[in-house]
Design an enzyme around this catalytic site. Sequence first.
Site, PDB file in Angstrom:
ATOM      1  N   CYS A  88       0.793  -1.248   0.067  1.00 53.14           N
ATOM      2  CA  CYS A  88       0.126  -0.135   0.054  1.00 53.14           C
ATOM      3  C   CYS A  88       0.826   1.263  -0.080  1.00 53.14           C
ATOM      4  CB  CYS A  88      -1.054  -0.154   1.293  1.00 53.14           C
ATOM      5  SG  CYS A  88      -2.160  -1.545   1.043  1.00 53.14           S
ATOM      6  N   HIS A 130      -2.737   7.100   2.107  1.00 51.05           N
ATOM      7  CA  HIS A 130      -3.427   5.676   1.435  1.00 51.05           C
ATOM      8  C   HIS A 130      -4.770   5.454   2.096  1.00 51.05           C
ATOM      9  CE1 HIS A 130      -4.049   1.738   0.854  1.00 51.05           C
ATOM     10  NE2 HIS A 130      -3.858   1.339   1.792  1.00 51.05           N
ATOM     11  N   ASN A 157     -10.088  -0.103  -0.323  1.00 50.92           N
ATOM     12  CA  ASN A 157      -8.554  -0.053  -0.155  1.00 50.92           C
ATOM     13  C   ASN A 157      -8.165  -0.731  -1.449  1.00 50.92           C
ATOM     14  OD1 ASN A 157      -6.022  -0.373   0.314  1.00 50.92           O
ATOM     15  ND2 ASN A 157      -6.272  -1.213   2.372  1.00 50.92           N
TER      16      ASN A 157
HETATM   17  O1  UT7 Z   1      -3.656  -1.187   3.798  1.00 51.40           O
HETATM   18  C1  UT7 Z   1      -3.711  -1.458   5.196  1.00 51.40           C
HETATM   19  C2  UT7 Z   1      -4.647  -2.614   5.143  1.00 51.40           C
HETATM   20  N1  UT7 Z   1      -5.361  -2.928   6.332  1.00 51.40           N
HETATM   21  C3  UT7 Z   1      -5.975  -1.933   7.020  1.00 51.40           C
HETATM   22  O2  UT7 Z   1      -6.140  -0.971   6.638  1.00 51.40           O
HETATM   23  C4  UT7 Z   1      -6.743  -2.618   8.209  1.00 51.40           C
HETATM   24  C5  UT7 Z   1      -6.836  -1.697   9.570  1.00 51.40           C
HETATM   25  N2  UT7 Z   1      -7.861  -2.402  10.376  1.00 51.40           N
HETATM   26  C6  UT7 Z   1      -9.200  -2.186  10.272  1.00 51.40           C
HETATM   27  O3  UT7 Z   1      -9.411  -1.209   9.576  1.00 51.40           O
HETATM   28  C7  UT7 Z   1      -9.931  -2.531  11.389  1.00 51.40           C
HETATM   29  O4  UT7 Z   1      -9.090  -3.444  12.419  1.00 51.40           O
HETATM   30  C8  UT7 Z   1     -10.997  -3.711  10.837  1.00 51.40           C
HETATM   31  C9  UT7 Z   1     -11.941  -2.912  10.148  1.00 51.40           C
HETATM   32  C10 UT7 Z   1     -10.219  -4.749  10.144  1.00 51.40           C
HETATM   33  C11 UT7 Z   1     -11.549  -4.336  12.199  1.00 51.40           C
HETATM   34  O5  UT7 Z   1     -12.417  -3.296  12.909  1.00 51.40           O
HETATM   35  P1  UT7 Z   1     -12.160  -3.449  14.298  1.00 51.40           P
HETATM   36  O6  UT7 Z   1     -12.747  -2.294  15.034  1.00 51.40           O
HETATM   37  O7  UT7 Z   1     -10.564  -3.555  14.635  1.00 51.40           O
HETATM   38  O8  UT7 Z   1     -12.626  -4.833  14.859  1.00 51.40           O
HETATM   39  P2  UT7 Z   1     -12.250  -6.284  15.308  1.00 51.40           P
HETATM   40  O9  UT7 Z   1     -10.970  -6.893  14.504  1.00 51.40           O
HETATM   41  O10 UT7 Z   1     -11.809  -5.823  16.699  1.00 51.40           O
HETATM   42  O11 UT7 Z   1     -13.406  -7.090  15.419  1.00 51.40           O
HETATM   43  C12 UT7 Z   1     -14.500  -6.692  16.319  1.00 51.40           C
HETATM   44  C13 UT7 Z   1     -15.711  -7.979  16.065  1.00 51.40           C
HETATM   45  C14 UT7 Z   1     -14.948  -9.280  15.964  1.00 51.40           C
HETATM   46  O12 UT7 Z   1     -16.055  -9.843  16.499  1.00 51.40           O
HETATM   47  P3  UT7 Z   1     -15.951 -10.492  18.241  1.00 51.40           P
HETATM   48  O13 UT7 Z   1     -14.683 -11.298  18.238  1.00 51.40           O
HETATM   49  O14 UT7 Z   1     -16.099  -9.160  18.851  1.00 51.40           O
HETATM   50  O15 UT7 Z   1     -17.201 -11.211  18.308  1.00 51.40           O
HETATM   51  C15 UT7 Z   1     -15.158  -9.743  14.527  1.00 51.40           C
HETATM   52  O16 UT7 Z   1     -14.977 -11.031  14.150  1.00 51.40           O
HETATM   53  O17 UT7 Z   1     -16.067  -7.675  14.533  1.00 51.40           O
HETATM   54  C16 UT7 Z   1     -16.140  -8.942  13.691  1.00 51.40           C
HETATM   55  N3  UT7 Z   1     -15.815  -8.669  12.290  1.00 51.40           N
HETATM   56  C17 UT7 Z   1     -17.052  -8.499  11.818  1.00 51.40           C
HETATM   57  N4  UT7 Z   1     -18.189  -8.512  12.088  1.00 51.40           N
HETATM   58  C18 UT7 Z   1     -19.163  -8.234  11.143  1.00 51.40           C
HETATM   59  C19 UT7 Z   1     -15.033  -8.568  11.656  1.00 51.40           C
HETATM   60  N5  UT7 Z   1     -15.069  -8.456  10.293  1.00 51.40           N
HETATM   61  C20 UT7 Z   1     -16.483  -8.458  10.380  1.00 51.40           C
HETATM   62  C21 UT7 Z   1     -17.247  -7.906   9.311  1.00 51.40           C
HETATM   63  N6  UT7 Z   1     -18.527  -7.969   9.558  1.00 51.40           N
HETATM   64  N7  UT7 Z   1     -16.995  -7.816   8.039  1.00 51.40           N
END
Ligand code: UT7
Length: 319
Positions: free
Chosen positions: A113, A246, A276
Amino acid sequence: MTFSRIAGTGGYLPPRVVSNDWFAARLDTSDAWIRSRTGIVTRHFADESQTSSDLALEASRRALESAGVAASEVDLIVLATSTPDYVFPSAACLLQAKLGIKGCPAFDVQAVCSGFIYALAAADGFIKSGTARRALVVGAEVFSRLLDWKDRGTCVLFGDGAGAVLLAADSKPGIHASVLHADGSYAGLLSVPGNVSNGRIVGSPYLQMNGQGVFKFAVKALEEVARETVAAADMAIADVDWLVPHQANVRILDAAARRLGLPAEKLAITVDHHGNTSAASVPLALDEFVRAGKIRAGHHVLMQGVGGGFTWGATLATM
Ligand code: UT7
């Protein structure tokens, strides 16, 4: 002294638009979750027949047209991608052939990225040293090819597209400063840990990510490298007219801008309708804001990348 200046921009998004509901119909996710956690509403996915060099060709043609430069005048092609058409030859060489030109150096940059920022810094160096005068710098990706459609934590985040700039030699900047960094000890946070060997895929061909780890790293890296780059250009954060980071997640972008003390009006956001697009995201956002008349001649634009590697970097340019 010779500097490089962005003389034209171009972007291309494949026609297929995919909504959050498309994912909600297939996975345990929802439009509300994706919007609130990422800011993403829609993204574009390439047709199976379209490769990164195809998307790059469309974006490059538009950048050349806006710069008023013919393809035959290009004397360097640097293409950032993590989803090249082939293992080799490079997507940059394939793009060169599709543009109908030959002879000039053409190579790919693989910094995920941050790829476009790395490519821009490399091309700027070629121009400053007098090795090139008109460089096509491109970010092009078909990230949809790397997604595990069963992994809701990653597949909802990405999109396909390409962006390009025509970088031309000039007597004044243009590009004032670029700062690049990498730290391979973070490789495990974000990767596609596979390769092709003896006719088989070894490891995984799918993107894997520690979302929260990436999030924390990205916010800190974007703030630090913005400060370093502005200082290297002998400017202040207040001199920045536009921050073009980005486009990973709107919460990352908001947090980085807030830590820099930059108002929301100076932050370019396209992640809501692009997702992204990895190396394509910065030039796509730049092109969209230039064409909308928001980024104008004379504006100081701070472009930033952060991604797998880990790699991160920024470039400060006067348009
Ligand atoms: O170019 C760089 C590329 N990567 C990035 O930019 C990613 C950077 N990170 C992020 O954008 C965020 O960490 C995410 C959007 C990926 C995730 O958001 P978060 O607020 O950090 O959520 P989390 O990983 O703490 O997950 C919270 C909950 C989990 O469930 P439990 O364990 O609390 O029951 C996940 O399983 O959200 C769940 N979850 C979803 N739920 C519905 C994860 N993905 C999804 C989804 N829909 N698509």
